[in-house]
Each structure stands twice: as structure tokens, then as C-alpha cells.
Design a protein around this motif. Sequence first.
Motif, PDB file in Angstrom:
ATOM      1  N   ILE A 112     -24.029  19.609 -27.205  1.00 13.89           N
ATOM      2  CA  ILE A 112     -24.149  21.060 -26.969  1.00 13.89           C
ATOM      3  C   ILE A 112     -25.165  21.665 -27.947  1.00 13.89           C
ATOM      4  O   ILE A 112     -26.009  22.492 -27.562  1.00 13.89           O
ATOM      5  CB  ILE A 112     -22.774  21.754 -27.109  1.00 13.89           C
ATOM      6  N   ILE A 113     -25.102  21.247 -29.208  1.00 14.88           N
ATOM      7  CA  ILE A 113     -26.068  21.740 -30.201  1.00 14.88           C
ATOM      8  C   ILE A 113     -27.490  21.392 -29.735  1.00 14.88           C
ATOM      9  O   ILE A 113     -28.397  22.242 -29.770  1.00 14.88           O
ATOM     10  CB  ILE A 113     -25.792  21.117 -31.590  1.00 14.88           C
ATOM     11  N   GLY A 143     -26.408  31.523 -30.389  1.00 13.30           N
ATOM     12  CA  GLY A 143     -25.438  30.906 -29.481  1.00 13.30           C
ATOM     13  C   GLY A 143     -24.169  30.526 -30.215  1.00 13.30           C
ATOM     14  O   GLY A 143     -24.202  30.222 -31.406  1.00 13.30           O
ATOM     15  N   SER A 144     -23.076  30.558 -29.483  1.00 12.44           N
ATOM     16  CA  SER A 144     -21.799  30.184 -30.074  1.00 12.44           C
ATOM     17  C   SER A 144     -21.204  29.009 -29.292  1.00 12.44           C
ATOM     18  O   SER A 144     -21.412  28.898 -28.092  1.00 12.44           O
ATOM     19  CB  SER A 144     -20.885  31.409 -30.013  1.00 12.44           C
ATOM     20  N   ILE A 145     -20.505  28.137 -30.014  1.00 12.41           N
ATOM     21  CA  ILE A 145     -19.762  27.048 -29.370  1.00 12.41           C
ATOM     22  C   ILE A 145     -18.283  27.299 -29.637  1.00 12.41           C
ATOM     23  O   ILE A 145     -17.839  27.256 -30.783  1.00 12.41           O
ATOM     24  CB  ILE A 145     -20.171  25.667 -29.924  1.00 12.41           C
ATOM     25  N   SER A 146     -17.571  27.609 -28.577  1.00 16.13           N
ATOM     26  CA  SER A 146     -16.165  27.920 -28.710  1.00 16.13           C
ATOM     27  C   SER A 146     -15.338  26.630 -28.675  1.00 16.13           C
ATOM     28  O   SER A 146     -15.587  25.754 -27.846  1.00 16.13           O
ATOM     29  CB  SER A 146     -15.819  28.843 -27.543  1.00 16.13           C
ATOM     30  N   MET A 147     -14.385  26.512 -29.576  1.00 17.74           N
ATOM     31  CA  MET A 147     -13.491  25.343 -29.676  1.00 17.74           C
ATOM     32  C   MET A 147     -14.228  24.023 -29.941  1.00 17.74           C
ATOM     33  O   MET A 147     -13.962  23.023 -29.282  1.00 17.74           O
ATOM     34  CB  MET A 147     -12.614  25.233 -28.426  1.00 17.74           C
ATOM     35  N   ILE A 176     -26.526  29.027 -34.608  1.00 16.01           N
ATOM     36  CA  ILE A 176     -25.373  28.563 -33.827  1.00 16.01           C
ATOM     37  C   ILE A 176     -24.074  28.840 -34.569  1.00 16.01           C
ATOM     38  O   ILE A 176     -23.949  28.579 -35.769  1.00 16.01           O
ATOM     39  CB  ILE A 176     -25.511  27.047 -33.524  1.00 16.01           C
ATOM     40  N   SER A 177     -23.100  29.380 -33.820  1.00 19.98           N
ATOM     41  CA  SER A 177     -21.788  29.667 -34.388  1.00 19.98           C
ATOM     42  C   SER A 177     -20.769  28.645 -33.892  1.00 19.98           C
ATOM     43  O   SER A 177     -20.717  28.350 -32.703  1.00 19.98           O
ATOM     44  CB  SER A 177     -21.376  31.079 -33.953  1.00 19.98           C
ATOM     45  N   LEU A 178     -19.986  28.090 -34.814  1.00 17.29           N
ATOM     46  CA  LEU A 178     -18.883  27.200 -34.446  1.00 17.29           C
ATOM     47  C   LEU A 178     -17.613  28.040 -34.508  1.00 17.29           C
ATOM     48  O   LEU A 178     -17.238  28.534 -35.572  1.00 17.29           O
ATOM     49  CB  LEU A 178     -18.802  26.013 -35.419  1.00 17.29           C
ATOM     50  N   LYS A 196     -29.962  42.216 -31.055  1.00 22.49           N
ATOM     51  CA  LYS A 196     -29.479  40.863 -31.326  1.00 22.49           C
ATOM     52  C   LYS A 196     -28.318  40.532 -30.395  1.00 22.49           C
ATOM     53  O   LYS A 196     -27.337  41.276 -30.342  1.00 22.49           O
ATOM     54  CB  LYS A 196     -29.003  40.774 -32.788  1.00 22.49           C
ATOM     55  N   VAL A 197     -28.467  39.432 -29.648  1.00 22.61           N
ATOM     56  CA  VAL A 197     -27.400  39.038 -28.725  1.00 22.61           C
ATOM     57  C   VAL A 197     -26.924  37.618 -29.027  1.00 22.61           C
ATOM     58  O   VAL A 197     -27.637  36.825 -29.644  1.00 22.61           O
ATOM     59  CB  VAL A 197     -27.856  39.145 -27.248  1.00 22.61           C
ATOM     60  N   LYS A 198     -25.709  37.326 -28.571  1.00 23.62           N
ATOM     61  CA  LYS A 198     -25.110  36.001 -28.808  1.00 23.62           C
ATOM     62  C   LYS A 198     -24.484  35.494 -27.509  1.00 23.62           C
ATOM     63  O   LYS A 198     -23.666  36.188 -26.894  1.00 23.62           O
ATOM     64  CB  LYS A 198     -24.031  36.125 -29.894  1.00 23.62           C
ATOM     65  N   LEU A 199     -24.892  34.302 -27.110  1.00 20.03           N
ATOM     66  CA  LEU A 199     -24.306  33.653 -25.932  1.00 20.03           C
ATOM     67  C   LEU A 199     -23.126  32.802 -26.379  1.00 20.03           C
ATOM     68  O   LEU A 199     -22.967  32.525 -27.563  1.00 20.03           O
ATOM     69  CB  LEU A 199     -25.356  32.778 -25.260  1.00 20.03           C
ATOM     70  N   ASN A 200     -22.323  32.353 -25.424  1.00 19.14           N
ATOM     71  CA  ASN A 200     -21.185  31.512 -25.789  1.00 19.14           C
ATOM     72  C   ASN A 200     -20.943  30.444 -24.733  1.00 19.14           C
ATOM     73  O   ASN A 200     -21.113  30.694 -23.546  1.00 19.14           O
ATOM     74  CB  ASN A 200     -19.924  32.367 -25.933  1.00 19.14           C
TER      75      ASN A 200
END
Length: 304
Positions: free
Chosen positions: A163-164, A141-145, A175-177, A98-102
Motif C-alpha cells: 500500500i505504501i 494519504g492515510s492507511i487505516s488499520m 503517509i499516516s498509519l 491540504k487534503v488527506k485520502l484514506n
Amino acid sequence: MKNLPSAITLCEVGLRDGLQNEKTILSAEQKVELLRGLIAAGFKVIEVGSFMHPKAVPQMASTDEVYKAIGDVPGVELRALIPNLRGVRRAVECGCKKVKLNVSASRQHNLKNLNMTPEESVAGFAGCVQEAQANGIAISGSISMPFASPWEGRIPEADVDAIIEAYLKVGITEISLSDASGMAVPTHVYDLCAHVWEKYPQASWWLHFHNTRGLAMANILAAMEAGMTRFDSSFGGLGGCPFVPGAAGNISTEDVLNMCDESGIQTGVDIVKVMELSRTLREALDHDLDSYILRAGRAKDLIV
Ligand code: ZN
């Protein structure tokens, strides 16, 4: 309180978000021991490390070794943060599933550093998604800030939507906020969470709060009120950045566990075991940790 969930899922991120900011570099063996402890404490999702360039983040250089040592753990998702396609390839090599992009929600930050908008960055992740899917690796995927950044202040909702939608377009629905700058406040957290929950029912959400301004717990409760049930936390409140004055770590895992235990919200994680691990960590890193419960103990332990 109304509208609180009866159960939530916590992802322990101390081994990645926490340790990556520490001067002391733990060995792969030390990390594997902590990881086994976290699994024994009941975590079903753990962020084990990242596949960044070892020179850029030496604390994470042993992530591949940790994955090889721990192997598959049935029922437990062991995820890693990755920067790009090379990250997916390293995941394949070491057995990470399991991987997560940002991506940063700050347009100014993205344009200045990468010369593209956040949506263009996300569109470039299409190759990572294909490579991951071809190798049976789940990808998120993650959205930073997404709430606010030091460059533009509050981020417009339309920018977060764009972005979403870029993530959904490349096939990423988890998706991670991530309030990496610790600038989110509960009212805004509630509004944005309620908005995305309603507008993108096909997506599943994680929330990631840093306690830089003491609002992480209030932000978690606000997100819960809006329907969110997945949260990152860090044992001992580990994290922060030694170069940013006042930067704090993720909300401490044991503080979240204590709040949930006392409020009737199930987590499946044993707070006493996590407190023991945080004490081990405090010894290994040789400095105090940012956790109320570690400092003060549980209120119920005071009653004789
Ligand atoms: Zn973080």
C-alpha cells in the motif's frame, strides 16, 4: 529513556474524527470558534473536517463553510479528509489547501466493499493527486488499520509495504498509519515504524492511535522510539463510534501534552488553553469526555 525526540508535531483531529461520531451537531460558528481557540493554543496542523457526502456524515456537512469563515491562517496547515475526486473539488471551492485520502489495509474489507485490493484503491487516487497539484493543494494519504483489523487480525508487513508503494507511485509521500480499530500494541508499533522508517526514507509519517484498549499512549512512545515525530490526537479524547460497543476516541490531546511537557518533549502547544477548550466542548456536547487530565488535572497543579 533513550531515543525520545526533543520535539514533536501534534495534529488536532477532534473537529473531524471526534465530532463526526457525535449525536450533537455543532454549528459552523461553534466549530470556527473552537478552531480559532486551537490556533491560539499553538497548533500548527489541524484536521478541520471532511468532504464526505453530507447525508453520510451530517456532522461534517459544514466543513466548506468553516474553511470559508477561517480563510488562510499563515503558518498553520488546515487539512481535510476526502473520499475521492469530488473531495478535491470541494477543497478548491472553499479554499482548503491540504487534503488527506484514506484506504483500509484490510484486504478482506476492501475486497468485500469495493471489490478491489487496497493497492488498486490507491492507484485510483492518481486523478485526485493530479487535480490537487493543478490547484496548488497539498495531498497526503492515510492507511487505516495497518497493524491489525477485526477481519484478519495482524496485517502482514508485506501488505502494508504494497500500500505504501502504491501511494508513492501516485506521488503521495506523506503517509499516516491509523490504528482506527484500536488493536495496535507497542511492540508491533515499534517494529512496523522502524521498518517503514528505514525502508522508505523518501516518505514522511504520521501516527494516529485510538485508545480503545488503553494502549494509545504506550503506542505513541513506541513510535517515538522508532523515530516518529508526528502524531494525531483529539481534545477531550473525543471520538469513537456509538454503534461499536467499547469503541474509544483518539488519544486525548491534553494527555499527550501532559506526557510531553513532563518528559521534556516540545510540542509548541499550550495545555492550559487546550483544557479550557475541552471544557467548552464538554458543555456543548453535554457529556463527559475521555481525558485523564481533564478528569484529574495536572499533577503539578496539586503541589502547593
Ligand atoms: Zn481515527
